[in-house]
Scaffold this motif. Structure first.
Motif, PDB file in Angstrom:
ATOM      1  N   CYS A 182       0.835  -1.203   0.000  1.00 35.61           N
ATOM      2  CA  CYS A 182       0.000   0.000   0.000  1.00 35.61           C
ATOM      3  C   CYS A 182       0.871   1.256   0.000  1.00 35.61           C
ATOM      4  N   MET A 183       0.594   2.155  -0.926  1.00 34.98           N
ATOM      5  CA  MET A 183       1.397   3.367  -1.096  1.00 34.98           C
ATOM      6  C   MET A 183       1.193   4.377   0.034  1.00 34.98           C
ATOM      7  N   PHE A 184       0.171   4.189   0.849  1.00 30.84           N
ATOM      8  CA  PHE A 184      -0.084   5.132   1.941  1.00 30.84           C
ATOM      9  C   PHE A 184       0.579   4.696   3.252  1.00 30.84           C
ATOM     10  N   THR A 185       1.305   3.569   3.233  1.00 28.66           N
ATOM     11  CA  THR A 185       1.879   3.046   4.472  1.00 28.66           C
ATOM     12  C   THR A 185       3.370   3.373   4.573  1.00 28.66           C
ATOM     13  N   SER A 186       3.959   2.955   5.688  1.00 27.16           N
ATOM     14  CA  SER A 186       5.376   3.212   5.932  1.00 27.16           C
ATOM     15  C   SER A 186       6.282   2.413   4.998  1.00 27.16           C
ATOM     16  N   TYR A 187       5.722   1.465   4.278  1.00 27.95           N
ATOM     17  CA  TYR A 187       6.516   0.737   3.276  1.00 27.95           C
ATOM     18  C   TYR A 187       7.168   1.719   2.316  1.00 27.95           C
ATOM     19  N   MET A 188       6.396   2.690   1.850  1.00 29.80           N
ATOM     20  CA  MET A 188       6.923   3.673   0.898  1.00 29.80           C
ATOM     21  C   MET A 188       7.783   4.716   1.596  1.00 29.80           C
ATOM     22  N   ASP A 189       7.551   4.919   2.892  1.00 28.32           N
ATOM     23  CA  ASP A 189       8.325   5.918   3.639  1.00 28.32           C
ATOM     24  C   ASP A 189       9.677   5.393   4.113  1.00 28.32           C
ATOM     25  N   ASP A 190       9.763   4.076   4.350  1.00 26.55           N
ATOM     26  CA  ASP A 190      10.974   3.521   4.954  1.00 26.55           C
ATOM     27  C   ASP A 190      11.729   2.578   4.017  1.00 26.55           C
ATOM     28  N   TYR A 191      11.028   1.609   3.472  1.00 28.33           N
ATOM     29  CA  TYR A 191      11.679   0.561   2.688  1.00 28.33           C
ATOM     30  C   TYR A 191      12.277   1.103   1.388  1.00 28.33           C
ATOM     31  N   VAL A 192      11.509   1.858   0.600  1.00 27.36           N
ATOM     32  CA  VAL A 192      12.015   2.382  -0.669  1.00 27.36           C
ATOM     33  C   VAL A 192      13.185   3.339  -0.452  1.00 27.36           C
ATOM     34  N   PRO A 193      13.118   4.311   0.469  1.00 28.36           N
ATOM     35  CA  PRO A 193      14.291   5.172   0.707  1.00 28.36           C
ATOM     36  C   PRO A 193      15.532   4.398   1.136  1.00 28.36           C
ATOM     37  N   ALA A 194      15.350   3.306   1.896  1.00 27.67           N
ATOM     38  CA  ALA A 194      16.518   2.532   2.330  1.00 27.67           C
ATOM     39  C   ALA A 194      17.255   1.946   1.128  1.00 27.67           C
ATOM     40  N   ILE A 195      16.514   1.445   0.156  1.00 32.21           N
ATOM     41  CA  ILE A 195      17.144   0.890  -1.050  1.00 32.21           C
ATOM     42  C   ILE A 195      17.810   1.998  -1.857  1.00 32.21           C
ATOM     43  N   MET A 196      17.144   3.123  -2.008  1.00 32.84           N
ATOM     44  CA  MET A 196      17.726   4.226  -2.766  1.00 32.84           C
ATOM     45  C   MET A 196      19.051   4.675  -2.154  1.00 32.84           C
ATOM     46  N   ARG A 197      19.082   4.817  -0.857  1.00 31.10           N
ATOM     47  CA  ARG A 197      20.310   5.299  -0.203  1.00 31.10           C
ATOM     48  C   ARG A 197      21.427   4.258  -0.303  1.00 31.10           C
ATOM     49  N   GLU A 198      21.070   2.986  -0.211  1.00 28.17           N
ATOM     50  CA  GLU A 198      22.084   1.948  -0.355  1.00 28.17           C
ATOM     51  C   GLU A 198      22.673   1.974  -1.764  1.00 28.17           C
ATOM     52  N   VAL A 199      21.831   2.098  -2.775  1.00 29.04           N
ATOM     53  CA  VAL A 199      22.313   2.149  -4.158  1.00 29.04           C
ATOM     54  C   VAL A 199      23.183   3.383  -4.363  1.00 29.04           C
ATOM     55  N   ASN A 200      22.754   4.509  -3.849  1.00 26.01           N
ATOM     56  CA  ASN A 200      23.540   5.743  -3.983  1.00 26.01           C
ATOM     57  C   ASN A 200      24.916   5.609  -3.339  1.00 26.01           C
ATOM     58  N   SER A 201      24.981   4.863  -2.252  1.00 28.36           N
ATOM     59  CA  SER A 201      26.258   4.725  -1.546  1.00 28.36           C
ATOM     60  C   SER A 201      27.224   3.799  -2.272  1.00 28.36           C
ATOM     61  N   LEU A 202      26.707   2.939  -3.141  1.00 29.01           N
ATOM     62  CA  LEU A 202      27.541   1.906  -3.762  1.00 29.01           C
ATOM     63  C   LEU A 202      27.841   2.146  -5.234  1.00 29.01           C
ATOM     64  N   TYR A 203      26.968   2.880  -5.947  1.00 25.90           N
ATOM     65  CA  TYR A 203      27.071   2.907  -7.404  1.00 25.90           C
ATOM     66  C   TYR A 203      26.932   4.328  -7.960  1.00 25.90           C
ATOM     67  N   ASP A 204      27.435   4.481  -9.174  1.00 32.18           N
ATOM     68  CA  ASP A 204      27.361   5.764  -9.886  1.00 32.18           C
ATOM     69  C   ASP A 204      26.173   5.735 -10.837  1.00 32.18           C
ATOM     70  N   VAL A 205      24.976   5.945 -10.299  1.00 32.41           N
ATOM     71  CA  VAL A 205      23.778   5.982 -11.140  1.00 32.41           C
ATOM     72  C   VAL A 205      23.387   7.438 -11.379  1.00 32.41           C
ATOM     73  N   ASP A 206      22.621   7.650 -12.441  1.00 32.31           N
ATOM     74  CA  ASP A 206      22.269   9.021 -12.829  1.00 32.31           C
ATOM     75  C   ASP A 206      20.901   9.457 -12.329  1.00 32.31           C
ATOM     76  N   CYS A 207      20.015   8.496 -12.074  1.00 30.38           N
ATOM     77  CA  CYS A 207      18.677   8.833 -11.573  1.00 30.38           C
ATOM     78  C   CYS A 207      17.998   7.548 -11.129  1.00 30.38           C
ATOM     79  N   PHE A 208      16.864   7.698 -10.457  1.00 27.10           N
ATOM     80  CA  PHE A 208      16.109   6.566  -9.919  1.00 27.10           C
ATOM     81  C   PHE A 208      14.700   6.560 -10.500  1.00 27.10           C
ATOM     82  N   TYR A 209      14.193   5.346 -10.686  1.00 26.00           N
ATOM     83  CA  TYR A 209      12.855   5.188 -11.278  1.00 26.00           C
ATOM     84  C   TYR A 209      12.110   4.075 -10.554  1.00 26.00           C
ATOM     85  N   THR A 210      10.816   4.285 -10.289  1.00 22.06           N
ATOM     86  CA  THR A 210       9.977   3.212  -9.757  1.00 22.06           C
ATOM     87  C   THR A 210       8.950   2.794 -10.787  1.00 22.06           C
ATOM     88  N   ASN A 211       8.995   1.530 -11.154  1.00 16.89           N
ATOM     89  CA  ASN A 211       7.965   0.906 -11.967  1.00 16.89           C
ATOM     90  C   ASN A 211       6.847   0.417 -11.035  1.00 16.89           C
TER      91      ASN A 211
END
Length: 739
Positions: A182-211
């Motif tokens: 559910c997009m209104f729950t903490s799943y979108m507030d906590d889980y998705v940002p955690a993945i984004m920050r981990e990827v940012n810390s490890l790799y040289d990506v240019d932008c992020f996208y959610t399908n």
């Protein structure tokens, strides 16, 4: 096929014969003055935009080709990364989407509940792809898909799940192990940002996208603890809350994306054409990239122009920002085969529409099994198509549409209006939109879409006429804006239940546009039981030209009865029994109920149809309705054209201003698969004569046909340009370089 040449030659419009002189001589290069006379009123476009300042242009607006191979769980076991990167580099892709996660991690993630697939083992497939792409000069989108997750996450966080109204968990229809998040729950507030920050810390990506988020073309229905406190699903209030949540998350994710690189950004799944999901006008003010995820035709939406329609939606709200439309090179529809190629002609058609409508072409396939795909047929399309676009980037990059007719997108109506009481249907507005779209293509009109929240005069001033296809929901403020547009010299075509509801879907006693259009309703909507109503022709008028030897023409399936008006040119013959035939005659042969209401004041003209003419045309194909729509559009626009294309066949036309000059795109829809199935081939069409006027002081250096690679001769006199496309295969772009 209805175009000016065939329509006028058919004898249906003998009253406008002076406009048809010379239409049989498409290949004759006569004087500009004679050609203007033969094609109607070719109007001068606005002065050209000032040159672009390349400095400071965001990098994403320079992207011209996009590639994506969605990873499967099995890919880490077999994928040849260099082969993958070499392919996309060889076809001149500027950017590639690389899978970070869907339901599985494609790198050794340490985020809780970010599950590793059984074939990943110690491999960092995502990191290998990022490195390979960067080595070849391609940018990288980190692709995520947060819409589903696994039972261990559900057990730990039951609050993350979407719920049915009985409280049970909503699961994936295809794999019930997965639950819908559910997009209104903490799943979108906590889980998705955690993945984004981990990827940012490890790799040289240019932008992020959610399908998979936000939903396309519809609104979610969830009864979890959070959603139960929201307004009723499907209501205007819910739509506002939904848009607020999308914007809030979007901005938060964009901030996270920029934590490592200021020119990075976040963007998400969009599309759904005129329905969209979140309010597209509000979203467009925030986003850096519009991802139109309409991957191909389906059984539910088989009409051939689906991708073009999406491009027109993007142009309505983006103000020059980048839009890329996904072209699935694999099978779309139900049933589908996501690892098997569709016909090359169908794939090219979707790419052609992407380019013609101003979007960036984008090829997508699923799986790299056996190295780089068991089915490699799709790769040949990219090998031919992408390098062709690279040769002509300057002419294919658009600056602004030259259309002078606008079609109002009632996004709120498309999403929330249930259809009239006589025909409750969630497909009602799609049918209405397609009816008007088809009529505009048949008449070869140049048109744009206009979003309902962009009705300020500065946005509408370029349009000679604005068409409102049953835009049922309009606020008082929007009605006032349309009144301002009319007073400024614009023209309007509307009807049926347009403006009968306010922005909150609250019904009005009378139309919000009643005074403006000179109409007043006399009762509730009337449907059809037997024969639909007919229109009785009472007196001659331009919009009735061509209806010879009849006093009755087809009306529509549904209508809102109107109070009488003075001087009706057509009146309603109410519907009656269809079977048995002995009773198939009207009990009322003549009434004072208007079947169309016209007004004219100076340059402003209005047309109001009490019936759902556009939708009825779509579901019946009745030529009376097509001719009526064609005549009405010509009349309210004063038959002014920014570009005229005369010739045989069923085509779609776009005309753009470009940096070198102008580009006229011709899409050939002469195929038996225009409304069902996939294109295998388009029947070649004969000569297409193009006439357009250039701004004063602007000359012509050259005209080039980009697909055929030829340079036709052209005539240019009194600022009027004319040339002929000798033949039209599937697609042609006439690139005009100005002096």
């Amino acid at each position: 096929m209805l175009n000016r040449r065939n329509f006028l030659k058919s004898g249906l419009t003998a009253g406008v014969a002076p406009l048809t002189a010379g239409l049989d001589h498409l290949d004759a290069m006569t004087s500009a003055a004679e050609e203007v006379a033969s094609t109607g009123i070719i109007v001068e476009p606005p002065q050209r935009l000032p040159p672009n300042a390349s400095a400071g242009v965001p990098w994403q607006q320079k992207i011209r080709r996009v590639g994506q191979t969605n990873f499967t769980e099995y890919d880490p076991a077999v994928m040849n990364v260099n082969q993958w990167a070499d392919y996309w580099h060889s076809v001149k892709a500027d950017i590639v989407y690389v899978s970070v996660t869907g339901i599985l991690a494609f790198y050794p993630s340490k985020v809780q509940f970010h599950k590793h697939g059984k074939f990943l083992k110690d491999r960092d497939l995502f990191g290998e792809c990022v490195t390979a792409a960067k080595k070849r000069g391609m940018r990288v989108v980190a692709r995520m898909s947060p819409d589903l997750n696994w039972p261990d996450a559900l057990e730990a966080h039951p609050e993350w799940a979407m719920r049915h109204d009985d409280g049970s968990v909503q699961h994936s229809e295809e794999d019930p192990r997965l639950f819908k998040t559910c997009m209104f729950t903490s799943y979108m507030d906590d889980y998705v940002p955690a993945i984004m920050r981990e990827v940012n810390s490890l790799y040289d990506v240019d932008c992020f996208y959610t399908n998979g988020w936000p939903p396309l073309g519809n609104l979610p229905v969830c009864y979890c603890a959070v959603c139960s406190k929201l307004p009723t699903p499907g209501s205007p209030a819910y739509w506002h809350a939904f848009t607020d949540r999308v914007l809030s998350l979007w901005q938060r994710y964009d901030t996270i994306a920029k934590e490592k690189k200021p020119d990075s950004f976040f963007f998400a799944n969009l599309g759904g054409n005129v329905r969209g999901g979140p309010n597209l006008d509000r979203l467009a003010k925030t986003i850096a990239w519009f991802q139109a995820d309409n991957q191909g035709r389906t059984y539910a939406e088989p009409e051939i122009w689906g991708c073009s329609l999406q491009g027109r939606v993007c142009n309505a709200v983006l103000d020059g920002k980048v839009a890329a439309n996904v072209t699935a090179a694999y099978s779309t529809g139900q049933p589908g085969w996501r690892n098997v190629s569709k016909s090359p002609a169908e794939t090219r058609m979707w790419l052609n529409q992407s380019v013609a409508s101003g979007m960036v072409p984008y090829i997508h396939f699923v799986g790299d099994e056996n190295g780089f795909g068991e089915d490699r047929r799709w790769q040949a399309v990219g090998e031919e198509y992408f390098p062709w676009t690279a040769l002509h980037d300057a002419h294919l990059a658009t600056r602004r549409s030259m259309a002078n007719i606008g079609v109002l997108i009632g996004q709120s109506t498309q999403l929330l209006y249930p259809g009239p009481s006589t025909a409750r249907s969630r497909t009602y507005m799609r049918e209405t939109t397609n009816g008007l779209y088809h009529a505009l293509l048949q008449g070869r009109f140049a048109f744009d879409f206009v979003h309902e929240d962009r009705l300020e005069l500065e946005h509408l001033a370029k349009y000679r006429a604005l068409l409102l296809p049953n835009v049922a929901m309009l606020s008082d403020a929007q009605c006032k804006q349309l009144s301002d547009y009319l007073r400024a010299g614009g023209s309007l075509m509307a009807g049926f239940e347009t403006s009968l509801y306010d922005e909150n879907l609250k019904p009005r006693e009378d139309f919000g546009l009643a005074d403006l259009m000179g109409v007043s309703r006399a009762g509730a909507a009337v449907g059809t039981n037997g024969n639909a109503y007919s229109a009785r022709l009472e007196k001659p008028h331009e919009i009735l030209e061509g209806f010879n030897e009849t006093t009755w023409i087809a009306g529509a399936q549904n209508r809102v009865p109107l109070k009488p008006v003075d001087g009706s040119i057509a009146t309603v013959v109410p519907g009656f029994v269809r079977y048995p035939p002995e009773l198939a005659y009207p009990t009322q042969r003549q009434t004072d109920e208007p079947a169309v209401v016209l007004r004219e004041s100076g340059k402003s003209r209005t047309v109001w149809f009490p019936g759902d003419v556009e939708r009825t045309y779509w579901i019946t194909g009745h030529s009376d309705l097509l001719h009526l729509l064609y005549n009405a559009i010509r009349w309210i626009s004063h038959d002014e054209r920014v570009v005229q294309v005369d010739g045989p066949g069923f085509i779609e036309v776009f005309c753009w201003e470009t940096t070198p000059g102008y580009a006229v795109h011709l899409l050939n829809y002469n195929t038996p698969n225009a409304f069902h199935g996939w294109v295998e081939t388009a029947d070649p069409l004969g000569p297409q004569r193009v006439t357009m006027k250039l701004p004063s002081g602007v000359g012509v250096k050259a005209v080039e046909l980009l697909r055929s690679g030829t340079k036709p001769s052209f005539a240019f006199r009194n600022q009027v340009l004319q040339f002929t496309v000798p033949s039209l295969g599937g697609y042609e772009v006439a690139a005009i370089t100005v002096a």
